[in-house]
Motif scaffolding. Structure first.
Motif, PDB file in Angstrom:
ATOM      1  N   ASP A  41       0.811  -1.225   0.000  1.00  0.00           N
ATOM      2  CA  ASP A  41       0.000   0.000   0.000  1.00  0.00           C
ATOM      3  C   ASP A  41       0.850   1.283   0.000  1.00  0.00           C
ATOM      4  N   GLY A  42       2.147   1.147  -0.322  1.00  0.00           N
ATOM      5  CA  GLY A  42       2.965   2.329  -0.569  1.00  0.00           C
ATOM      6  C   GLY A  42       3.685   2.923   0.631  1.00  0.00           C
ATOM      7  N   HIS A  43       3.593   2.285   1.804  1.00  0.00           N
ATOM      8  CA  HIS A  43       4.359   2.782   2.944  1.00  0.00           C
ATOM      9  C   HIS A  43       5.810   2.305   2.855  1.00  0.00           C
ATOM     10  N   ILE A  44       6.677   3.034   3.559  1.00  0.00           N
ATOM     11  CA  ILE A  44       8.053   2.572   3.717  1.00  0.00           C
ATOM     12  C   ILE A  44       8.194   2.085   5.157  1.00  0.00           C
ATOM     13  N   VAL A  45       8.633   0.861   5.305  1.00  0.00           N
ATOM     14  CA  VAL A  45       8.696   0.255   6.644  1.00  0.00           C
ATOM     15  C   VAL A  45      10.033  -0.461   6.828  1.00  0.00           C
ATOM     16  N   CYS A  46      10.371  -0.722   8.083  1.00  0.00           N
ATOM     17  CA  CYS A  46      11.464  -1.664   8.311  1.00  0.00           C
ATOM     18  C   CYS A  46      11.019  -2.698   9.334  1.00  0.00           C
ATOM     19  N   PHE A  47      11.804  -3.757   9.420  1.00  0.00           N
ATOM     20  CA  PHE A  47      11.389  -4.959  10.112  1.00  0.00           C
ATOM     21  C   PHE A  47      12.153  -5.121  11.434  1.00  0.00           C
ATOM     22  N   ARG A  48      11.459  -5.058  12.541  1.00  0.00           N
ATOM     23  CA  ARG A  48      11.975  -5.319  13.880  1.00  0.00           C
ATOM     24  C   ARG A  48      13.326  -4.645  14.197  1.00  0.00           C
ATOM     25  N   PRO A  49      13.440  -3.342  13.979  1.00  0.00           N
ATOM     26  CA  PRO A  49      14.728  -2.666  14.249  1.00  0.00           C
ATOM     27  C   PRO A  49      15.103  -2.710  15.730  1.00  0.00           C
ATOM     28  N   ASP A  50      14.106  -2.883  16.603  1.00  0.00           N
ATOM     29  CA  ASP A  50      14.397  -2.976  18.046  1.00  0.00           C
ATOM     30  C   ASP A  50      15.301  -4.175  18.348  1.00  0.00           C
ATOM     31  N   LEU A  51      15.118  -5.250  17.587  1.00  0.00           N
ATOM     32  CA  LEU A  51      15.952  -6.441  17.844  1.00  0.00           C
ATOM     33  C   LEU A  51      17.386  -6.228  17.352  1.00  0.00           C
ATOM     34  N   ASN A  52      17.551  -5.468  16.271  1.00  0.00           N
ATOM     35  CA  ASN A  52      18.912  -5.131  15.819  1.00  0.00           C
ATOM     36  C   ASN A  52      19.592  -4.238  16.855  1.00  0.00           C
ATOM     37  N   ALA A  53      18.820  -3.286  17.411  1.00  0.00           N
ATOM     38  CA  ALA A  53      19.382  -2.385  18.424  1.00  0.00           C
ATOM     39  C   ALA A  53      19.850  -3.188  19.636  1.00  0.00           C
ATOM     40  N   GLU A  54      19.020  -4.119  20.070  1.00  0.00           N
ATOM     41  CA  GLU A  54      19.366  -4.936  21.254  1.00  0.00           C
ATOM     42  C   GLU A  54      20.565  -5.833  20.969  1.00  0.00           C
ATOM     43  N   ARG A  55      20.599  -6.412  19.780  1.00  0.00           N
ATOM     44  CA  ARG A  55      21.716  -7.304  19.452  1.00  0.00           C
ATOM     45  C   ARG A  55      23.025  -6.514  19.360  1.00  0.00           C
ATOM     46  N   MET A  56      22.932  -5.286  18.839  1.00  0.00           N
ATOM     47  CA  MET A  56      24.148  -4.483  18.760  1.00  0.00           C
ATOM     48  C   MET A  56      24.635  -4.111  20.161  1.00  0.00           C
ATOM     49  N   ILE A  57      23.721  -3.890  21.067  1.00  0.00           N
ATOM     50  CA  ILE A  57      24.098  -3.605  22.462  1.00  0.00           C
ATOM     51  C   ILE A  57      24.857  -4.803  23.035  1.00  0.00           C
ATOM     52  N   ASP A  58      24.358  -6.009  22.762  1.00  0.00           N
ATOM     53  CA  ASP A  58      25.054  -7.223  23.237  1.00  0.00           C
ATOM     54  C   ASP A  58      26.455  -7.326  22.616  1.00  0.00           C
ATOM     55  N   SER A  59      26.554  -7.026  21.323  1.00  0.00           N
ATOM     56  CA  SER A  59      27.858  -7.091  20.647  1.00  0.00           C
ATOM     57  C   SER A  59      28.829  -6.091  21.271  1.00  0.00           C
ATOM     58  N   CYS A  60      28.341  -4.867  21.498  1.00  0.00           N
ATOM     59  CA  CYS A  60      29.199  -3.808  22.059  1.00  0.00           C
ATOM     60  C   CYS A  60      29.711  -4.195  23.443  1.00  0.00           C
ATOM     61  N   LYS A  61      28.830  -4.745  24.262  1.00  0.00           N
ATOM     62  CA  LYS A  61      29.242  -5.123  25.617  1.00  0.00           C
ATOM     63  C   LYS A  61      30.354  -6.162  25.571  1.00  0.00           C
ATOM     64  N   ARG A  62      30.217  -7.130  24.679  1.00  0.00           N
ATOM     65  CA  ARG A  62      31.210  -8.208  24.603  1.00  0.00           C
ATOM     66  C   ARG A  62      32.555  -7.698  24.077  1.00  0.00           C
ATOM     67  N   LEU A  63      32.525  -6.583  23.341  1.00  0.00           N
ATOM     68  CA  LEU A  63      33.755  -6.039  22.755  1.00  0.00           C
ATOM     69  C   LEU A  63      34.268  -4.816  23.514  1.00  0.00           C
ATOM     70  N   GLU A  64      33.720  -4.595  24.736  1.00  0.00           N
ATOM     71  CA  GLU A  64      34.139  -3.440  25.554  1.00  0.00           C
ATOM     72  C   GLU A  64      33.975  -2.128  24.802  1.00  0.00           C
ATOM     73  N   MET A  65      32.852  -2.025  24.080  1.00  0.00           N
ATOM     74  CA  MET A  65      32.545  -0.785  23.375  1.00  0.00           C
ATOM     75  C   MET A  65      31.347  -0.137  24.064  1.00  0.00           C
ATOM     76  N   PRO A  66      31.208   1.190  23.961  1.00  0.00           N
ATOM     77  CA  PRO A  66      30.052   1.833  24.584  1.00  0.00           C
ATOM     78  C   PRO A  66      28.787   1.438  23.823  1.00  0.00           C
ATOM     79  N   VAL A  67      27.676   1.268  24.511  1.00  0.00           N
ATOM     80  CA  VAL A  67      26.459   0.913  23.779  1.00  0.00           C
ATOM     81  C   VAL A  67      25.831   2.174  23.189  1.00  0.00           C
ATOM     82  N   PHE A  68      25.228   2.006  22.031  1.00  0.00           N
ATOM     83  CA  PHE A  68      24.447   3.100  21.439  1.00  0.00           C
ATOM     84  C   PHE A  68      23.004   2.835  21.855  1.00  0.00           C
ATOM     85  N   PRO A  69      22.375   3.801  22.555  1.00  0.00           N
ATOM     86  CA  PRO A  69      21.062   3.516  23.157  1.00  0.00           C
ATOM     87  C   PRO A  69      20.022   3.033  22.136  1.00  0.00           C
ATOM     88  N   LYS A  70      19.211   2.090  22.585  1.00  0.00           N
ATOM     89  CA  LYS A  70      18.213   1.462  21.714  1.00  0.00           C
ATOM     90  C   LYS A  70      17.295   2.479  21.028  1.00  0.00           C
TER      91      LYS A  70
END
Ligand SMILES: *Cc1c(COP(=O)(O)O)cnc(C)c1O
Length: 341
Positions: free
Chosen positions: A68-97
């Motif tokens: 129907d012509g909208h622009i959407v993305c799929f579950r970006p909250d889960l990418n944000a959370e996964r990146m937070i997990d990656s950052c923690k494991r690599l001693e990097m600062p997290v970028f807030p969700k």
């Protein structure tokens, strides 16, 4: 909005610079406000942490034009959370969700001209990433970081339909027990390049990695999780703490249960069981599902009954249902679709 002059049906899976990207810098213990910029170049110290000790992680997701012509993305909250997990494991600062999701929203909106139209088969790939930008020579975490997010239109992953692929059981390991297999870090990819190039030289499309400790259980490929369908129609995916938790795979397991009424189970999968499976597929953002037709185990072939011509019937249903949700043809579960425009 005028679309960019792109032959949508014939672009490959490659990088094409677009008008805007998001950049935020971490300095003195805090992230700055961030900007959308036209500058596609990164300028950092020759001694930056990322260049010396690979302190970097990334994410990948897509934006789509719906029916129907909208622009959407799929579950970006889960990418944000996964990146937070990656950052923690690599001693990097997290970028807030919340800021991550806002950046996805802003970058896609700023590059609307590059969001492929509905029905073209193409999508807009979004690449968030972070790296240590300040000088590091003694081994320790950097003090300064850069978070960036660019987008690039990508073509249909499979031109002319998804043909089943042939994979081989790899003699290389992807991830150690208690290592970094569960985070999305460039380091996991750097060390897989030899294995994948070697697989290609031997005529295989992908590597199946087994668990490094016992070499008896299925883990994943270099960049996609496995799903199997048993002969009695159950969907099974390997459970292991050294597998990267694919958002596509987690979504497909939900779809199997809640949309298709199938049994779906995450459990250890022994390689010995694989020969008895009816269907096999690889799942990830890029292709959603790539069907696997054949597995080569040191010359011994496992040929799935679904064959080398088409996706298996259950795999196809999973694929059609998830892509139907993403493209707005089917009602999505609460919170799965983030509407940008
Ligand atoms: C990104 C990735 C996947 C797929 O994850 P999605 O969230 O579905 O895109 C699977 N395995 C590895 C190793 C990955 O890096």
């Amino acid at each position: 909005m005028e679309k960019a002059n792109i032959d949508w049906a014939n672009i490959g899976f490659g990088y094409m610079p677009t008008s805007k990207r998001f950049v935020s810098n971490f300095k003195n213990g805090a992230w700055d406000a961030g900007v959308l910029t036209e500058d596609d170049k990164v300028v950092i110290s020759e001694c930056a942490g990322v260049l010396q000790y690979a302190q970097t992680c990334f994410e990948g997701l897509k934006a789509y034009t719906t029916e129907d012509g909208h622009i959407v993305c799929f579950r970006p909250d889960l990418n944000a959370e996964r990146m937070i997990d990656s950052c923690k494991r690599l001693e990097m600062p997290v970028f807030p969700k919340e800021r991550f999701i806002q950046a996805v929203h802003d970058v896609v909106a700023a590059n609307e001209a590059y969001v492929p139209p509905y029905g073209s088969g193409a999508t807009l790939y979004i690449r968030p990433y972070m790296f240590g930008s300040s000088p590091v020579i003694g081994v320790k975490p950097a003090q300064e970081y850069q978070f960036r997010m660019f987008v690039t239109p990508v073509g249909p992953y499979f031109k002319g339909g998804a043909k089943p692929i042939t994979i081989r059981v790899s003699d290389f390991d992807r991830a150690a027990p208690n290592g970094t297999g569960h985070i999305k870090a460039g380091l996991n990819y750097a060390m897989s390049l030899y294995a994948i190039s070697d697989a290609h030289r031997q005529g295989f499309d992908e590597n199946m990695y087994l668990d490094a400790a016992t070499r008896t259980k299925v883990e994943e490929t270099g960049g996609a999780n496995f799903i199997f369908v048993t002969k009695d129609g159950k969907v099974v995916t390997p459970k292991s703490n050294s597998i990267l938790p694919s958002i596509t795979r987690r979504s497909l397991m939900y779809v199997a249960k809640e949309y298709l009424g199938l049994d779906a189970e995450e459990r250890e999968v022994y390689f010995d069981e694989v020969k008895d499976m009816a269907e096999c597929g690889l799942c990830g953002t890029a292709a959603v599902i790539s069907p696997v037709g054949k597995i080569n185990d040191h010359g011994k072939e496992i040929c799935f009954p679904s064959g080398m011509d088409d996706m298996g019937p259950v795999t196809k249903k999973l694929y059609d249902t998830l892509t139907g949700i993403q493209m707005g043809r089917l009602k999505a579960p609460e919170g799965w679709i983030h509407v940008i425009k």
